[in-house]
Write a protein that holds these residues in place. Structure first.
Motif, PDB file in Angstrom:
ATOM      1  N   PRO A 139      59.448  52.587 -69.582  1.00  0.00           N
ATOM      2  CA  PRO A 139      60.826  53.047 -69.677  1.00  0.00           C
ATOM      3  C   PRO A 139      61.808  51.871 -69.616  1.00  0.00           C
ATOM      4  CG  PRO A 139      59.586  54.412 -68.143  1.00  0.00           C
ATOM      5  CD  PRO A 139      58.697  53.245 -68.498  1.00  0.00           C
ATOM      6  N   PHE A 140      62.984  52.081 -70.178  1.00  0.00           N
ATOM      7  CA  PHE A 140      63.958  51.002 -70.319  1.00  0.00           C
ATOM      8  C   PHE A 140      64.295  50.342 -68.983  1.00  0.00           C
ATOM      9  CE2 PHE A 140      68.425  49.529 -70.490  1.00  0.00           C
ATOM     10  CZ  PHE A 140      68.290  48.560 -71.475  1.00  0.00           C
ATOM     11  N   HIS A 141      64.477  51.143 -67.929  1.00  0.00           N
ATOM     12  CA  HIS A 141      64.864  50.560 -66.639  1.00  0.00           C
ATOM     13  C   HIS A 141      63.769  49.659 -66.084  1.00  0.00           C
ATOM     14  CE1 HIS A 141      62.505  54.029 -65.230  1.00  0.00           C
ATOM     15  NE2 HIS A 141      62.381  53.397 -64.068  1.00  0.00           N
ATOM     16  N   ARG A 142      62.503  50.022 -66.346  1.00  0.00           N
ATOM     17  CA  ARG A 142      61.407  49.176 -65.874  1.00  0.00           C
ATOM     18  C   ARG A 142      61.372  47.863 -66.654  1.00  0.00           C
ATOM     19  NH1 ARG A 142      55.647  51.629 -64.664  1.00  0.00           N
ATOM     20  NH2 ARG A 142      55.553  49.484 -63.908  1.00  0.00           N
ATOM     21  N   ILE A 143      61.653  47.929 -67.941  1.00  0.00           N
ATOM     22  CA  ILE A 143      61.676  46.712 -68.746  1.00  0.00           C
ATOM     23  C   ILE A 143      62.760  45.766 -68.253  1.00  0.00           C
ATOM     24  CG2 ILE A 143      62.120  45.804 -71.059  1.00  0.00           C
ATOM     25  CD1 ILE A 143      60.871  48.362 -72.189  1.00  0.00           C
ATOM     26  N   VAL A 144      63.949  46.317 -67.968  1.00  0.00           N
ATOM     27  CA  VAL A 144      65.066  45.481 -67.497  1.00  0.00           C
ATOM     28  C   VAL A 144      64.732  44.844 -66.158  1.00  0.00           C
ATOM     29  CG1 VAL A 144      67.452  45.510 -66.692  1.00  0.00           C
ATOM     30  CG2 VAL A 144      66.815  46.754 -68.774  1.00  0.00           C
ATOM     31  N   ILE A 145      64.256  45.660 -65.214  1.00  0.00           N
ATOM     32  CA  ILE A 145      63.921  45.125 -63.889  1.00  0.00           C
ATOM     33  C   ILE A 145      62.793  44.097 -64.000  1.00  0.00           C
ATOM     34  CG2 ILE A 145      62.985  45.708 -61.619  1.00  0.00           C
ATOM     35  CD1 ILE A 145      64.386  48.420 -61.885  1.00  0.00           C
ATOM     36  N   GLY A 146      61.813  44.384 -64.862  1.00  0.00           N
ATOM     37  CA  GLY A 146      60.712  43.448 -65.036  1.00  0.00           C
ATOM     38  C   GLY A 146      61.158  42.113 -65.593  1.00  0.00           C
ATOM     39  N   ARG A 147      62.079  42.132 -66.550  1.00  0.00           N
ATOM     40  CA  ARG A 147      62.568  40.881 -67.125  1.00  0.00           C
ATOM     41  C   ARG A 147      63.394  40.085 -66.130  1.00  0.00           C
ATOM     42  NH1 ARG A 147      64.287  42.749 -73.304  1.00  0.00           N
ATOM     43  NH2 ARG A 147      62.135  42.913 -74.097  1.00  0.00           N
ATOM     44  N   VAL A 148      64.226  40.780 -65.355  1.00  0.00           N
ATOM     45  CA  VAL A 148      65.010  40.090 -64.326  1.00  0.00           C
ATOM     46  C   VAL A 148      64.071  39.432 -63.318  1.00  0.00           C
ATOM     47  CG1 VAL A 148      66.599  40.421 -62.392  1.00  0.00           C
ATOM     48  CG2 VAL A 148      67.051  41.546 -64.579  1.00  0.00           C
ATOM     49  N   TYR A 149      63.066  40.182 -62.875  1.00  0.00           N
ATOM     50  CA  TYR A 149      62.089  39.638 -61.932  1.00  0.00           C
ATOM     51  C   TYR A 149      61.372  38.436 -62.529  1.00  0.00           C
ATOM     52  CZ  TYR A 149      57.843  39.387 -59.077  1.00  0.00           C
ATOM     53  OH  TYR A 149      56.817  38.951 -58.280  1.00  0.00           O
ATOM     54  N   HIS A 150      60.901  38.584 -63.760  1.00  0.00           N
ATOM     55  CA  HIS A 150      60.147  37.519 -64.418  1.00  0.00           C
ATOM     56  C   HIS A 150      60.945  36.218 -64.500  1.00  0.00           C
ATOM     57  CE1 HIS A 150      57.638  35.485 -67.373  1.00  0.00           C
ATOM     58  NE2 HIS A 150      58.693  35.353 -68.150  1.00  0.00           N
ATOM     59  N   HIS A 151      62.167  36.288 -64.998  1.00  0.00           N
ATOM     60  CA  HIS A 151      62.968  35.079 -65.164  1.00  0.00           C
ATOM     61  C   HIS A 151      63.392  34.497 -63.815  1.00  0.00           C
ATOM     62  CE1 HIS A 151      63.094  35.216 -69.490  1.00  0.00           C
ATOM     63  NE2 HIS A 151      63.505  36.479 -69.475  1.00  0.00           N
ATOM     64  N   THR A 152      63.626  35.362 -62.841  1.00  0.00           N
ATOM     65  CA  THR A 152      64.028  34.888 -61.516  1.00  0.00           C
ATOM     66  C   THR A 152      62.904  34.100 -60.852  1.00  0.00           C
ATOM     67  OG1 THR A 152      65.557  36.751 -61.213  1.00  0.00           O
ATOM     68  CG2 THR A 152      64.842  35.575 -59.226  1.00  0.00           C
ATOM     69  N   VAL A 153      61.687  34.662 -60.849  1.00  0.00           N
ATOM     70  CA  VAL A 153      60.598  33.981 -60.152  1.00  0.00           C
ATOM     71  C   VAL A 153      60.148  32.730 -60.908  1.00  0.00           C
ATOM     72  CG1 VAL A 153      59.846  36.087 -58.999  1.00  0.00           C
ATOM     73  CG2 VAL A 153      58.799  35.448 -61.191  1.00  0.00           C
ATOM     74  N   LYS A 154      60.232  32.746 -62.236  1.00  0.00           N
ATOM     75  CA  LYS A 154      59.902  31.527 -62.981  1.00  0.00           C
ATOM     76  C   LYS A 154      60.838  30.384 -62.584  1.00  0.00           C
ATOM     77  CE  LYS A 154      58.714  31.191 -67.221  1.00  0.00           C
ATOM     78  NZ  LYS A 154      58.618  31.257 -68.700  1.00  0.00           N
ATOM     79  N   LEU A 155      62.119  30.699 -62.416  1.00  0.00           N
ATOM     80  CA  LEU A 155      63.094  29.687 -62.025  1.00  0.00           C
ATOM     81  C   LEU A 155      62.876  29.240 -60.589  1.00  0.00           C
ATOM     82  CD1 LEU A 155      65.684  28.077 -62.713  1.00  0.00           C
ATOM     83  CD2 LEU A 155      66.998  30.056 -61.923  1.00  0.00           C
ATOM     84  N   LEU A 156      62.686  30.199 -59.683  1.00  0.00           N
ATOM     85  CA  LEU A 156      62.532  29.869 -58.264  1.00  0.00           C
ATOM     86  C   LEU A 156      61.274  29.057 -57.995  1.00  0.00           C
ATOM     87  CD1 LEU A 156      63.559  33.192 -56.444  1.00  0.00           C
ATOM     88  CD2 LEU A 156      64.800  31.020 -56.421  1.00  0.00           C
ATOM     89  N   PHE A 157      60.184  29.399 -58.689  1.00  0.00           N
ATOM     90  CA  PHE A 157      58.894  28.795 -58.381  1.00  0.00           C
ATOM     91  C   PHE A 157      58.473  27.717 -59.381  1.00  0.00           C
ATOM     92  CE2 PHE A 157      58.953  32.670 -55.991  1.00  0.00           C
ATOM     93  CZ  PHE A 157      58.234  32.405 -54.834  1.00  0.00           C
TER      94      PHE A 157
END
Length: 274
Positions: A139-157
């Protein structure tokens, strides 16, 4: 009987352990197990299929026990209580006994037959073959949350992989002689990728398909779980990026990947994440 000439070396195929963490996956786990058995048999004669039933409340346990009676290559580990996704993964890595370990989730959003694509990419210089989703079927909301999570952790770690959270991986078992996993929550994948990257292991990446969920519902997408995941990510960031504790060697009392709590004595899954 024909003898092999002394100068001809005996060749052996690398072993393969396939495992699924499963939590309330009665609607999908049987087809996944049978697909895994048929696929693994085409790749190597030395294989096993394992399912970690992580305290499921549906009839996942009964289905798995019946499958284990039919298919001798199937091993089932039952957790008496739900230990979380990380706990189920650590139990799977502990149970796996072959040279290479492949795992994916028991909810059917990935096709185990595609492990063939990962198997073809392994080699002397590759330690991990990491899948990345061609297109996320959620679902769209899962895609959005997943992308935010993905880009955030890539940057942090400081991670360079294309998909941190794609649970479709083939790993060289010897990596776990140096990599010690400790998390019981869904952030274990982030912990694993950070520790593997910092240890200098070589990662290959291949695209894989991601399918709509046909049975069950995600256990992750509610505010409480998202908030808890945010706290877990920050704690992990402090430990692995700021303090870099994993590069000092195992801390006193640290849990190895194979040191999860014992199962409930039956022959021997996990809360769903993003």
């Amino acid at each position: 009987m024909t003898r092999r000439p002394a100068h001809v070396p005996m060749t052996t195929s690398p072993g393969l352990s396939v495992f699924f963490p499963a939590y309330n996956d009665a609607g999908t786990i049987a087809s996944l197990v049978m697909t895994a058995l048929m696929t693994a048999e085409k790749l190597t004669p030395d294989f096993e299929v394992i399912v970690i039933n992580d305290g499921s409340r549906d009839n996942t346990a009964e289905i798995l026990d019946e499958l284990a009676r039919i298919y001798p290559r199937l091993r089932v580990v039952h957790h008496v209580r739900n230990r979380g996704y990380g706990g189920a993964l650590r139990s799977g890595f502990e149970t796996a006994s072959k040279d290479w370990i492949f795992y994916t989730d028991g909810d059917g959003q990935y096709d185990p037959a595609e492990m063939t694509v990962l198997w073809e990419q392994r080699g002397d210089g590759v330690d991990l073959v990491n899948g990345y989703k061609i297109s996320r079927s959620d679902p769209f909301h899962r895609i959005v949350i997943g992308r935010v999570y993905h880009h955030t952790v890539k940057l942090l770690f400081g991670l360079k992989v294309r998909d941190v959270d794609c649970d479709f991986r083939l790993l060289r078992r010897t990596m776990f002689e140096r990599i010690h996993l400790e998390k019981d929550s869904g952030v274990i994948c982030l912990e694993m990728m950070k520790k593997i990257t910092d240890a200098g292991f070589h990662i290959a990446e291949v695209p894989v398909h991601h399918y709509h969920r046909t049975h069950g519902t995600s256990q992750f997408f509610n505010f409480r779980r998202i908030a808890r995941t945010g706290v877990d990510v920050l704690k992990l960031w402090w430990a692995l990026v700021i303090r870099r504790v994993h590069q000092r060697g195992p801390a006193p009392g640290a849990v190895d990947v194979g040191a999860s709590a014992p199962a409930d004595g039956r022959p021997g899954g996990g809360s769903r994440r993003a």
